[in-house]
Design a protein around this motif. Sequence first.
Motif, short mmCIF file in Angstrom:
data_model
loop_
_atom_site.label_atom_id
_atom_site.label_comp_id
_atom_site.label_asym_id
_atom_site.label_seq_id
_atom_site.Cartn_x
_atom_site.Cartn_y
_atom_site.Cartn_z
N GLU A 1 -17.98 -39.95 -13.98
CA GLU A 1 -18.88 -40.35 -12.89
C GLU A 1 -18.08 -40.45 -11.59
OE1 GLU A 1 -21.27 -43.83 -13.65
OE2 GLU A 1 -22.06 -43.84 -11.59
N GLY A 2 -16.88 -41.02 -11.68
CA GLY A 2 -15.98 -41.06 -10.51
C GLY A 2 -15.73 -39.66 -9.97
N GLY A 3 -15.68 -38.70 -10.90
CA GLY A 3 -15.43 -37.30 -10.51
C GLY A 3 -16.52 -36.71 -9.64
N THR A 4 -17.73 -37.28 -9.72
CA THR A 4 -18.83 -36.79 -8.87
C THR A 4 -18.85 -37.49 -7.52
OG1 THR A 4 -20.44 -38.44 -9.62
CG2 THR A 4 -20.26 -36.44 -10.95
N LEU A 5 -18.05 -38.53 -7.36
CA LEU A 5 -18.12 -39.37 -6.16
C LEU A 5 -16.96 -39.19 -5.20
CD1 LEU A 5 -19.34 -42.65 -7.91
CD2 LEU A 5 -20.71 -41.02 -6.59
N ILE A 6 -15.82 -38.71 -5.72
CA ILE A 6 -14.64 -38.54 -4.85
C ILE A 6 -13.78 -37.40 -5.40
CG2 ILE A 6 -13.22 -40.26 -6.09
CD1 ILE A 6 -12.25 -41.19 -3.23
N THR A 7 -13.17 -36.64 -4.50
CA THR A 7 -12.29 -35.56 -4.96
C THR A 7 -10.88 -36.11 -5.17
OG1 THR A 7 -11.56 -34.97 -2.71
CG2 THR A 7 -13.55 -33.87 -3.54
N ALA A 8 -10.08 -35.37 -5.94
CA ALA A 8 -8.70 -35.78 -6.18
C ALA A 8 -7.92 -35.81 -4.87
CB ALA A 8 -8.03 -34.85 -7.19
N GLN A 9 -8.21 -34.82 -4.02
CA GLN A 9 -7.54 -34.73 -2.72
C GLN A 9 -7.83 -35.96 -1.86
OE1 GLN A 9 -5.77 -31.78 -2.34
NE2 GLN A 9 -4.76 -32.64 -0.52
#
Length: 350
Positions: free
Chosen positions: A57-65
């Motif tokens: 879910e975090g992956g849909t909210l912020i990019t790694a960059q």
Amino acid sequence: MATNVNEAKRQDFYQRIAAKGLTPLWLNMSAMVSREPGSRCKPAIWHFEEIRASIMEGGTLITAQEAERRVLMLENPGLDQAHRITNSLYAGIQLVMPGETAPNHRHVANALRFIIEGTGAYTGVNGERTTLHPGDFVVTPGWTWHEHGNNSADPVIWMDGLDVHLVNLLDASFMEGEGPEDVEVVEDLSYVSHGHNMLPVDYKRGTEGKSPIFNYPYSVTRDVLEKMSRSVAPDACHGFKMRFIDPTTGDWAMPTIAVYMQLLPKGFVSQPYRSTDGTIFAVVEGTGHSVIAGQRFDWREKDIFVVPSWHSVQHFPDNEAVLFSYSDRATQEKLGFWREQRGNRSGGDK
Ligand code: GTQ
């Protein structure tokens, strides 16, 4: 003599000296110098199913960059959301999505990665790349440039373990961002040149104070455990347990953090064991349960659980199981603090 002094006078004294930055030791003696470890760290488990749902879910909210590192930190329930899984150690779950990169940076803290899901992501350490496979243990030594990327088609998830709280206890933290671009070197050059019972001829033993090897691949670790389990008797407390080393010194692979992999054979029940190093376990293979200070925790593949300092633990695998673990034992040994107790005997076992 002192018994004649009236309590109100003492209280008055304590108040007056507090204003001068002074506190009586005699009111704090047992907390300051405890008879045995009394960690506030609690036994706890994180089931991967839940971790995975949250980090995805975090992956849909912020990019790694954007995040620099897209990580959810594991908070020990006894340690006040202080971003630690034991008093001294940090654990986080990092996600790198296909096509993403996490930028090059370096810091004083030593970091380990334990790969949980996905194949084909990489970490670059001082420009040298290593591809990450489930079960691999990867070191990024303090003050080495490191970056992560994922060229595969699948999300990659790993656990980060850092000694950042030790660094911060000593107020010794530095960090720099925007490191140099990757340089072209052979993948896994450090393992090729230092991990096969050979060293470059002019290598100076131990001068770096850290292992020259960045990736301890699971394919090798698993093979070692398999052959050990067929050849020698299991240790009563640990089953077949190996520690990862710096091959140039025989010391732990990291200066502060002890890292292990152990195989618990089918039908094995470990004898009670406790030690002063609170330990984080990740289940690599199998199912079973562990009893930590009388409390039962059921685990399966990819779950993470913590055994606090001086809490007795017993493992009960359902079938053959493999556990990865890390602790601050490497630090405690260097300082002369580390103790263990095997079996049910009472009292210390130094
Ligand atoms: O990947 O460099 O979980 O610097 C925390 C701090 C990961 C990393 C963490 C970090 C990193």
